[in-house]
Design an enzyme around this catalytic site. Structure first.
Site, short mmCIF file in Angstrom:
data_model
loop_
_atom_site.label_atom_id
_atom_site.label_comp_id
_atom_site.label_asym_id
_atom_site.label_seq_id
_atom_site.Cartn_x
_atom_site.Cartn_y
_atom_site.Cartn_z
CG ASP A 1 -1.42 0.55 -6.12
OD1 ASP A 1 -1.99 1.47 -6.72
OD2 ASP A 1 -0.18 0.46 -6.03
CD GLU B 1 3.70 5.86 -1.32
OE1 GLU B 1 2.52 6.13 -1.61
OE2 GLU B 1 4.59 5.64 -2.17
CG ASP C 1 1.19 6.78 -7.99
OD1 ASP C 1 1.01 6.47 -6.79
OD2 ASP C 1 1.04 5.98 -8.92
#
Length: 919
Positions: free
Chosen positions: A592, A519, A516
């Site tokens: 999300d 990015e 997670d």
């Protein structure tokens, strides 16, 4: 899991840190007009290109065409290379002929150096060179002045390159002499502001808010236009929250391809999200093509569709308007490296793309079951209670997940000693239930000299550096953190080693991984990510490779799980950030989302877009990550998720608990049935993933992929096909009592998957729905394998017999397949330990035969039951013929109302050849 949400303690001081509510904070993210390279490129308007080709520089060596082009004003030459690649692919590369230093070229995404077809010169004149390929039906016209490339197929133009004259190439320059001290620069930075939050500070730096981006190589952006002749339906460019079909960007922002942590992302927005694939597909009834722009820097895509010109039809009294879609790609750095996938069918394009980037890995079977996740299950007692809850309510599931709170102070590869004092014991309890555990592992590493992961990486120089050469420090969940440089092969190897049992204490072989925040997410960074002027392995700036960062972490994680098993077991790794080629390493999800109907609805085109870009293993958090779904929304999301590739329920920590049994007995029953239906269909899911693995066929696919000539399917995004057999239309709005479902035809026959009702020659069905049903149809002419019963998890179901559901077409025929192996190892690949069967029903005979003679897997499982849909009259008798066994007549039941023939108690060997005669 994303930036801090309501009820979450804010991360302490750090510029740009705040508690975000559930709405995206737009001020933290740039618009296209705030990107200096975009503004510069937009100054170049469509028109005659200033580039001309030097045809006297043309060479053809080993089938690769090369020539120089030069800009009429700056006179700097570029090198153009054209490759013909096996499989009807063309590659175009444009780079500086003699760059000041190397420009970034994307590594590791291509699985191998593509095999080439020889290009040949068909025609050579003063102003044009025509190239042909020794295979394929295309020709390439290279015009000199202005420079333009046309790709033709059988004399019809497929696409034109630089026909709008938008080829753009900023040449690397030596840095200017420093005329000010760093102190003066800092003083300037604090005083510069603008209403937009950004100001261009010349070619060598630019500002956004309080962040200044220093560009070591100055401006280095590239751009090129493509005119897609005859195409008005274009798709691709995941990940985005817009319709399946790409929209014109005229009068709006361009599509932005830049991986970002956008908590509370908006619907109907072209802003980049967590992952991307720079692949665009264009489709018309006669042909599908693709444009794969291999560039890992920030990229913008503009497109517009218009009638190009009037073409005379065969009948000279009639004319038709031929559409054309113009696509403009603009990247901040790197080179122009583009692959033209020339189809001609949708499945040809899928194969061509994965020929370059690899196919979807074959996941372990357990990962196709249901996953239960929450930020966070509190402790071992909580995990045990949730696990028991599934058994108590007779709901199958395979995996329970642990978020960051399971670690010791958000130090990855550790366990909280109070909450999880006996992690191995907890996992052994799950193992006894034949279930698995997934834990989170993010790329940021807490700065703590006592933390071995940090101290080792620090000592070895494994962190991303700032522009001064020091370890870059950013804020994320553990507060001050450093970020592993996964672009370095040595770092990836070291990270993979962290998964060994001796290093990752408390882990077992049922533990798998969730990447997670990769990015990467940096709470105090520009746009909540890493500054572009940080420095990676090889001296490359982050701007050059930003979009690859998450790709590399998932690669290292997958390799770690494989190495942990001695190279035997298949990994499961979920990643939030992805790029082209991520399909080789695991699954992705849409990040999300919110517990709102709009997010359930948009999940379908989002997943379809990801799927046609090569990543079949994709899903959306069931129920929505943030917020609290009402019971109806949660039920509808479970029903949708059960028919989507990756099936996980997930929720933020301040949401109410939402395990499937907490919404009343009736809703529990409906959710149970949705999950059980998923498990009954596991043989079909596994077959589809095998087909994706070996043949690049998307598991979840838009209708136009299966029905490429039916115009009415081209814009459909609320229903989809699973493989070639099942059509699914989830319910995505409240209080719905009926749904209009497009059923492609007119020659197709469709059967309601639950009631077996038969539909012939219709285009739209008004399907009544209740809370416990969604429209699912089986296509006539297909065979769907199922399990006859459902177990507590996938592993419980290995010995359960099979059912074949056969849906007859208008000719009374059907065909389908079944694939099986051990569900967990690579023996299917290395030792041919698989079983691949083909089933055909023709002239009232059902045959089982081998679809791949190499397969040597043996199983005691049998085909126990067969349902044949669309049988128009009751048969007189049914006889089975199986090698090594006596022919025998079997009992059957025929329902004249539904026209369904049911044959049970067959016990036909799964690996044996056999026939069933329906007399």
């Amino acid at each position: 899991m994303s930036a801090p949400g309501p009820g979450v303690q804010a991360v302490s001081a750090g510029e740009g840190i705040s508690i975000l509510d559930e709405a995206v904070d737009k001020s933290k993210f740039k618009t296209c007009s705030q990107l200096s390279f975009y503004r510069r490129q937009k100054q170049l308007l469509p028109g005659k290109s200033l580039y001309r080709a030097r045809l006297d520089s043309f060479t053809l060596h080993n089938g690769i065409a090369k020539l120089q082009i030069v800009h009429e004003e700056n006179k700097v030459p570029l090198l153009v290379e054209i490759y013909g690649i096996v499989g009807n692919i063309l590659r175009l590369r444009i780079n500086e002929l003699s760059p000041l230093k190397p420009r970034y070229e994307v590594p590791d995404v291509s699985v191998t150096e593509p095999a080439l077809h020889r290009l040949t010169v068909i025609q050579e004149e003063a102003d044009v060179i025509v190239l042909g390929c020794d295979q394929g039906d295309h020709r390439v016209h290279v015009a000199a002045s202005p420079f333009q490339i046309d790709v033709l197929s059988k004399e019809d133009t497929v696409l034109r390159i630089n026909s709008l004259g938008l080829l753009y190439f900023e040449h690397l320059q030596p840095p200017p002499k420093e005329s000010r001290t760093q102190t003066e620069e800092k003083s300037d930075a604090s005083s510069i502001s603008s209403e937009t939050g950004e100001e261009d500070l010349g070619f060598w730096k630019e500002q956004f808010g309080n962040f200044i981006d220093y560009k070591a190589s100055g401006p280095s952006s590239v751009g090129l236009d493509f005119s897609l002749h005859g195409y008005e339906h274009v798709y691709g460019l995941p990940e985005r929250t817009e319709p399946l079909q790409l929209q014109s960007t005229s009068g709006s922002d361009a599509y932005r391809l830049y991986n970002l942590d956008v908590f509370g992302y908006e619907l109907q927005n072209k802003r980049g999200l967590y992952g991307l694939v720079p692949l665009l597909l264009a489709h018309k009834p006669e042909r599908t093509i693709g444009v794969f722009w291999l560039n890992a820097s920030e990229t913008l895509v503009e497109l517009s569709t218009k009638p190009a010109f009037i073409e005379a039809a065969t009948d000279m009294t009639k004319k038709r308007v031929v559409p054309e879609t113009d696509v403009r790609w603009m990247s901040e750095g790197g080179i122009i490296d583009v692959f033209l996938l020339l189809g001609p069918s949708p499945f040809d394009v899928f194969r061509q793309y994965t020929q370059l980037t690899g196919t979807q890995c074959l996941p372990p079977l357990f990962s196709l079951g249901y996953h239960q996740c929450r930020w966070n299950y509190e402790d071992e007692k909580d995990v045990k209670a949730v696990d028991a809850g599934f058994d108590d309510h007779d709901i199958p599931y395979d995996v329970i997940w642990l978020d960051i709170e399971h670690t010791e102070g958000k130090r990855y590869f550790t366990w909280d000693k109070e909450k999880f004092p006996s992690p191995k014991k907890m996992q052994e309890s799950l193992r006894s239930k034949k279930r698995k555990l997934v834990v989170i592992s993010d790329p940021h590493i807490k700065i703590d000299p006592e933390y071995p992961l940090y101290s080792q990486a620090k000592e070895r120089g494994y962190f991303v550096k700032n522009r001064q050469g020091e370890d870059f420090v950013g804020i994320c969940w553990p507060d001050s953190s450093c970020y592993l440089d996964f672009t370095n092969p040595e770092v990836r190897h070291w990270y993979s080693d962290q998964f060994t049992f001796s290093t990752y204490r408390g882990s077992t072989d049922i533990l798998f991984v969730w990447n997670d925040m990769n990015e990467p997410s940096v709470f105090n960074g520009p746009e909540l990510t890493m500054p572009k002027d940080t420095v990676h392995y090889g001296g490359w700036e982050h701007r050059d490779l930003h979009n690859l960062y998450g790709f590399y972490q998932q690669m290292a994680s997958a390799e770690g799980i494989i190495q942990r098993s001695g190279g035997i077991e298949r990994p499961f790794v979920l990643t939030r950030s992805f790029f082209a080629g991520s399909q080789r390493y695991g699954a992705v999800w849409t990040g999300d989302n919110k517990a709102e109907w709009g997010y359930l609805k948009i999940s379908i085109p989002m997943l379809l877009t990801i799927s046609i870009a090569g990543i079949s293993f994709c899903g959306a958090d069931v129920g929505g990550f943030t917020g609290n779904p009402d019971p109806e929304l949660l039920v509808r999301w479970y029903q949708a998720g059960a028919y989507q590739p990756f099936f996980r329920g997930h929720a933020i920590m301040d949401s109410k608990r939402r395990e499937p049994w907490l919404f009343g007995a009736e809703n529990t029953r409906i959710i149970r049935e949705a999950i059980r239906e998923r498990y009954a269909l596991l043989p079909y899911w596994y077959l589809l993933f095998y087909r994706a693995h070996v043949s690049a066929e998307p598991v979840m696919r838009p209708l136009w992929v299966e029905f490429p000539r039916q115009l009415e399917t081209f814009g459909i995004e609320d229903e989809y096909m699973l493989g070639n057999a099942l059509l699914v239309h989830p319910v995505t709005a409240p209080e719905v009592t009926s749904i209009d479902v497009l059923v492609p035809g007119p020659d197709e026959i469709w059967y309601n998957f639950h009631t077996f009702e038969r539909f012939v020659g219709v285009s739209t069905l008004k399907v009544p729905v209740t809370l416990d049903s969604i429209p699912v149809f089986q296509r006539g002419g297909t065979v769907v394998p199922l399990k006859t019963a459902v177990g507590k998890s996938t592993e419980w179901m290995k010995g359960i017999s099979y059912e074949l559901r056969i849906a007859l077409d208008s000719k009374g025929s059907a065909a389908g397949e079944l694939y099986t192996d051990d569900g967990q190892s690579f023996q299917y690949l290395h030792e041919d330990q698989f079983l691949y069967r083909k089933f055909t029903f023709h002239k009232n005979i059902l045959s089982s035969s081998c679809a791949d003679e190499k397969g040597r897997y043996r199983t005691e499982c049998v085909v126990e039951r067969i349902l044949i849909l669309g049988v128009r009259k009751q048969p007189a008798s049914i006889t089975t013929i199986e090698s090594g066994r006596k022919d025998r007549k079997v009992t059957f039941v025929y329902n004249p109302r539904t026209c369904v023939l049911t044959v049970e108690k067959l016990s036909l060997g799964l690996s044996a050849d056999w026939k069933i005669h329906v007399m």
